[in-house]
Write an enzyme that holds these catalytic residues in place. Structure first.
Site, PDB file in Angstrom:
ATOM      1  N   VAL A   1     -84.792  -1.491  90.152  1.00 32.95           N
ATOM      2  CA  VAL A   1     -83.899  -0.406  90.574  1.00 32.95           C
ATOM      3  C   VAL A   1     -82.613  -0.432  89.745  1.00 32.95           C
ATOM      4  O   VAL A   1     -81.961   0.597  89.545  1.00 32.95           O
ATOM      5  CB  VAL A   1     -83.550  -0.527  92.081  1.00 32.95           C
ATOM      6  CG1 VAL A   1     -82.789   0.699  92.564  1.00 32.95           C
ATOM      7  CG2 VAL A   1     -84.808  -0.715  92.922  1.00 32.95           C
TER       8      VAL A   1
ATOM      9  N   GLY B   1     -79.959  -3.137  97.864  1.00 31.75           N
ATOM     10  CA  GLY B   1     -80.819  -4.219  98.353  1.00 31.75           C
ATOM     11  C   GLY B   1     -80.838  -4.281  99.868  1.00 31.75           C
ATOM     12  O   GLY B   1     -81.903  -4.442 100.490  1.00 31.75           O
TER      13      GLY B   1
ATOM     14  N   GLY C   1     -80.991  -9.101  95.333  1.00 37.86           N
ATOM     15  CA  GLY C   1     -79.744  -8.343  95.349  1.00 37.86           C
ATOM     16  C   GLY C   1     -79.447  -7.893  96.766  1.00 37.86           C
ATOM     17  O   GLY C   1     -80.218  -7.119  97.343  1.00 37.86           O
TER      18      GLY C   1
ATOM     19  N   ASN D   1     -75.551  -5.811  82.934  1.00 39.58           N
ATOM     20  CA  ASN D   1     -76.737  -6.099  83.759  1.00 39.58           C
ATOM     21  C   ASN D   1     -77.858  -6.768  82.966  1.00 39.58           C
ATOM     22  O   ASN D   1     -78.690  -7.480  83.547  1.00 39.58           O
ATOM     23  CB  ASN D   1     -77.264  -4.815  84.422  1.00 39.58           C
ATOM     24  CG  ASN D   1     -76.382  -4.349  85.571  1.00 39.58           C
ATOM     25  OD1 ASN D   1     -75.715  -5.168  86.205  1.00 39.58           O
ATOM     26  ND2 ASN D   1     -76.354  -3.056  85.836  1.00 39.58           N
TER      27      ASN D   1
ATOM     28  N   HIS E   1     -83.866   8.345  83.879  1.00 34.52           N
ATOM     29  CA  HIS E   1     -83.101   8.469  85.121  1.00 34.52           C
ATOM     30  C   HIS E   1     -81.640   8.462  84.690  1.00 34.52           C
ATOM     31  O   HIS E   1     -80.972   7.437  84.686  1.00 34.52           O
ATOM     32  CB  HIS E   1     -83.412   7.292  86.052  1.00 34.52           C
ATOM     33  CG  HIS E   1     -82.615   7.316  87.330  1.00 34.52           C
ATOM     34  ND1 HIS E   1     -82.576   8.391  88.178  1.00 34.52           N
ATOM     35  CD2 HIS E   1     -81.814   6.370  87.897  1.00 34.52           C
ATOM     36  CE1 HIS E   1     -81.802   8.121  89.203  1.00 34.52           C
ATOM     37  NE2 HIS E   1     -81.313   6.905  89.057  1.00 34.52           N
TER      38      HIS E   1
HETATM   39  N1  NAD Z   1     -82.757   3.496  90.050  1.00 34.11           N
HETATM   40  C1  NAD Z   1     -82.138   4.168  91.012  1.00 34.11           C
HETATM   41  O1  NAD Z   1     -82.605   5.214  91.463  1.00 34.11           O
HETATM   42  C2  NAD Z   1     -80.844   3.624  91.554  1.00 34.11           C
HETATM   43  C3  NAD Z   1     -80.185   4.248  92.628  1.00 34.11           C
HETATM   44  C4  NAD Z   1     -79.020   3.662  93.111  1.00 34.11           C
HETATM   45  C5  NAD Z   1     -78.514   2.504  92.522  1.00 34.11           C
HETATM   46  N2  NAD Z   1     -79.158   1.964  91.465  1.00 34.11           N
HETATM   47  C6  NAD Z   1     -78.701   0.733  90.833  1.00 34.11           C
HETATM   48  O2  NAD Z   1     -79.074  -0.370  91.646  1.00 34.11           O
HETATM   49  C7  NAD Z   1     -78.217  -1.477  91.327  1.00 34.11           C
HETATM   50  C8  NAD Z   1     -77.683  -2.083  92.613  1.00 34.11           C
HETATM   51  O3  NAD Z   1     -76.775  -1.174  93.182  1.00 34.11           O
HETATM   52  P1  NAD Z   1     -75.901  -1.578  94.453  1.00 34.11           P
HETATM   53  O4  NAD Z   1     -75.135  -0.378  94.815  1.00 34.11           O
HETATM   54  O5  NAD Z   1     -76.746  -2.251  95.469  1.00 34.11           O
HETATM   55  O6  NAD Z   1     -74.924  -2.677  93.821  1.00 34.11           O
HETATM   56  P2  NAD Z   1     -74.015  -3.725  94.641  1.00 34.11           P
HETATM   57  O7  NAD Z   1     -72.914  -4.116  93.720  1.00 34.11           O
HETATM   58  O8  NAD Z   1     -73.692  -3.184  95.983  1.00 34.11           O
HETATM   59  O9  NAD Z   1     -74.995  -4.968  94.866  1.00 34.11           O
HETATM   60  C9  NAD Z   1     -75.459  -5.748  93.825  1.00 34.11           C
HETATM   61  C10 NAD Z   1     -75.964  -7.045  94.402  1.00 34.11           C
HETATM   62  O10 NAD Z   1     -76.525  -7.795  93.324  1.00 34.11           O
HETATM   63  C11 NAD Z   1     -76.185  -9.153  93.569  1.00 34.11           C
HETATM   64  N3  NAD Z   1     -76.309  -9.931  92.344  1.00 34.11           N
HETATM   65  C12 NAD Z   1     -75.497  -9.942  91.272  1.00 34.11           C
HETATM   66  N4  NAD Z   1     -75.936 -10.827  90.365  1.00 34.11           N
HETATM   67  C13 NAD Z   1     -77.057 -11.381  90.881  1.00 34.11           C
HETATM   68  C14 NAD Z   1     -77.958 -12.371  90.438  1.00 34.11           C
HETATM   69  N5  NAD Z   1     -77.796 -12.969  89.270  1.00 34.11           N
HETATM   70  N6  NAD Z   1     -78.996 -12.693  91.237  1.00 34.11           N
HETATM   71  C15 NAD Z   1     -79.176 -12.105  92.426  1.00 34.11           C
HETATM   72  N7  NAD Z   1     -78.345 -11.161  92.907  1.00 34.11           N
HETATM   73  C16 NAD Z   1     -77.306 -10.815  92.144  1.00 34.11           C
HETATM   74  C17 NAD Z   1     -74.760  -9.095  94.080  1.00 34.11           C
HETATM   75  O11 NAD Z   1     -74.403 -10.300  94.716  1.00 34.11           O
HETATM   76  C18 NAD Z   1     -74.869  -7.925  95.040  1.00 34.11           C
HETATM   77  O12 NAD Z   1     -75.308  -8.361  96.302  1.00 34.11           O
HETATM   78  C19 NAD Z   1     -77.142  -0.916  90.396  1.00 34.11           C
HETATM   79  O13 NAD Z   1     -77.466  -1.200  89.057  1.00 34.11           O
HETATM   80  C20 NAD Z   1     -77.220   0.581  90.647  1.00 34.11           C
HETATM   81  O14 NAD Z   1     -76.736   1.340  89.561  1.00 34.11           O
HETATM   82  C21 NAD Z   1     -80.305   2.496  90.973  1.00 34.11           C
END
Ligand code: NAD
Length: 303
Positions: free
Chosen positions: A118, A13, A8, A97, A173
């Site tokens: 994440v 990422g 990601g 997701n 979370h």
């Molecule tokens: N657990 C935590 O504490 C926490 C904190 C912040 C964000 N998050 C979560 O993390 C995730 C990512 O957030 P973000 O802000 O980076 O999102 P984002 O939309 O900025 O990035 C997501 C990335 O995933 C990629 N992607 C999509 N499908 C894919 C696939 N099949 N294979 C590989 N890559 C793929 C996209 O191309 C993109 O680069 C979200 O679900 C968000 O809610 C979790």
């Protein structure tokens, strides 16, 4: 210490990857995203960082299947969708997701390294990844970030250094997070926790960050780095992570010694115990409701 993979190339990422390059934690960092172009672009940007900082971490754009040889893989994907939820916001990504997580987990079946999920809703996605892949070491990032925010908030409210505050946030979370106030201490003494103020800050803080800078990213990246250090046995210590606990998957404190985790739930009062039971039921029901919807993305297209 071998290589680490990041899946990601979005806000989280990218920040995780940059944090790992800056930290020098591993010799190679394999980055994967939805398209080859994204992965290559991120690897190039990280390579510039490596060059400017003299970091030993070599970034490379790869495919999901190449991650099998990594010591650890961080899953930070997010399918494209518009989240319109006002409450239980992280649950908004469950159905969109889930197929992406399922596809990744299918490609990584048999993987023996550490997986840190994440992607939200992280408690459900962690369980989904673990049960689909059969991987033995799958943990979710989230309750450790909540716990860090809790300790920071309490330190501000009580006007003490954050390092003197010990306490956990466990469960989900999300809206089912359980603040373990009854076991929280400041300088080893039980703390008078202003629960309403703490809960309000934990509820609003992520939204305020997102409203200001688009997405939360640095906090989760820090939580990933801190967990990697413990899960890979570089340091001993405790992280609140989503893991299986008595048949349920929820955020619990895990004490890592030489990379091996042992659950160490704090003593809970009756209210906290009831909250945790309710959260476990909520997560169990939500997980059961996750059924494959529509075509599963072909993980081979994921590069
Ligand atoms: N657990 C935590 O504490 C926490 C904190 C912040 C964000 N998050 C979560 O993390 C995730 C990512 O957030 P973000 O802000 O980076 O999102 P984002 O939309 O900025 O990035 C997501 C990335 O995933 C990629 N992607 C999509 N499908 C894919 C696939 N099949 N294979 C590989 N890559 C793929 C996209 O191309 C993109 O680069 C979200 O679900 C968000 O809610 C979790």
């Amino acid at each position: 210490m071998g290589s680490v993979g990041v899946v990601g190339a979005g806000a989280v990422g990218q920040t995780v990857a940059a944090t790992l390059v800056a930290s020098g934690i591993c010799p190679r960092l394999l980055v994967v995203s939805r398209t080859v172009e994204q992965a290559r672009a991120l690897a190039a940007d990280l390579d510039d960082m490596r060059q400017t900082t003299g970091s030993p971490v070599q970034p490379e754009a790869r495919r999901v299947a190449d991650l099998i040889g990594c010591h650890a893989v961080v899953v930070a994907v997010r399918a494209a969708f518009t989240n319109t939820r006002a409450a239980d916001v992280r649950m908004g990504g469950a159905l969109t997701n889930a197929p992406v997580i399922r596809a990744l987990a299918t490609t990584l079946r048999g993987y023996q390294g550490t997986v840190l999920v994440v992607t939200n809703p992280v408690d459900l996605m962690t369980r989904l990844f673990a049960e689909t892949s059969g991987c033995p070491r799958v943990y979710g990032i989230g309750s450790n970030l909540d716990s860090a925010r809790y300790r920071l908030t309490l330190a501000h409210l009580l006007d003490v250094p954050a390092t003197t505050v010990h306490g956990h946030v466990i469960g989900e979370h999300g809206d089912g997070a359980v603040v373990c106030a009854s076991s929280t201490t400041v300088n080893g003494t039980p703390a008078a926790v202003p629960l309403a103020e703490v809960r309000a800050e934990l509820r609003t803080r992520p939204g305020q960050i997102s409203a200001g800078v688009g997405r939360t990213r640095s906090g989760p990246a820090g939580a990933v780095l801190s967990t990697l250090r413990k899960a890979l046995g570089l340091v001993d210590g405790t992280e609140e992570l989503t893991a299986e606990h008595r048949g349920d998957w929820l955020g619990i404190p895990l004490r890592f010694t030489a990379g091996q985790p042992v659950a160490c739930l704090p003593a809970l009062n009756a209210d906290e115990d009831a909250q945790l039971a309710a959260t476990a039921t909520k997560l169990r029901d939500a997980y059961q409701a996750l059924r494959p919807s529509g075509p599963t993305p072909n993980s081979q297209e994921t590069t």
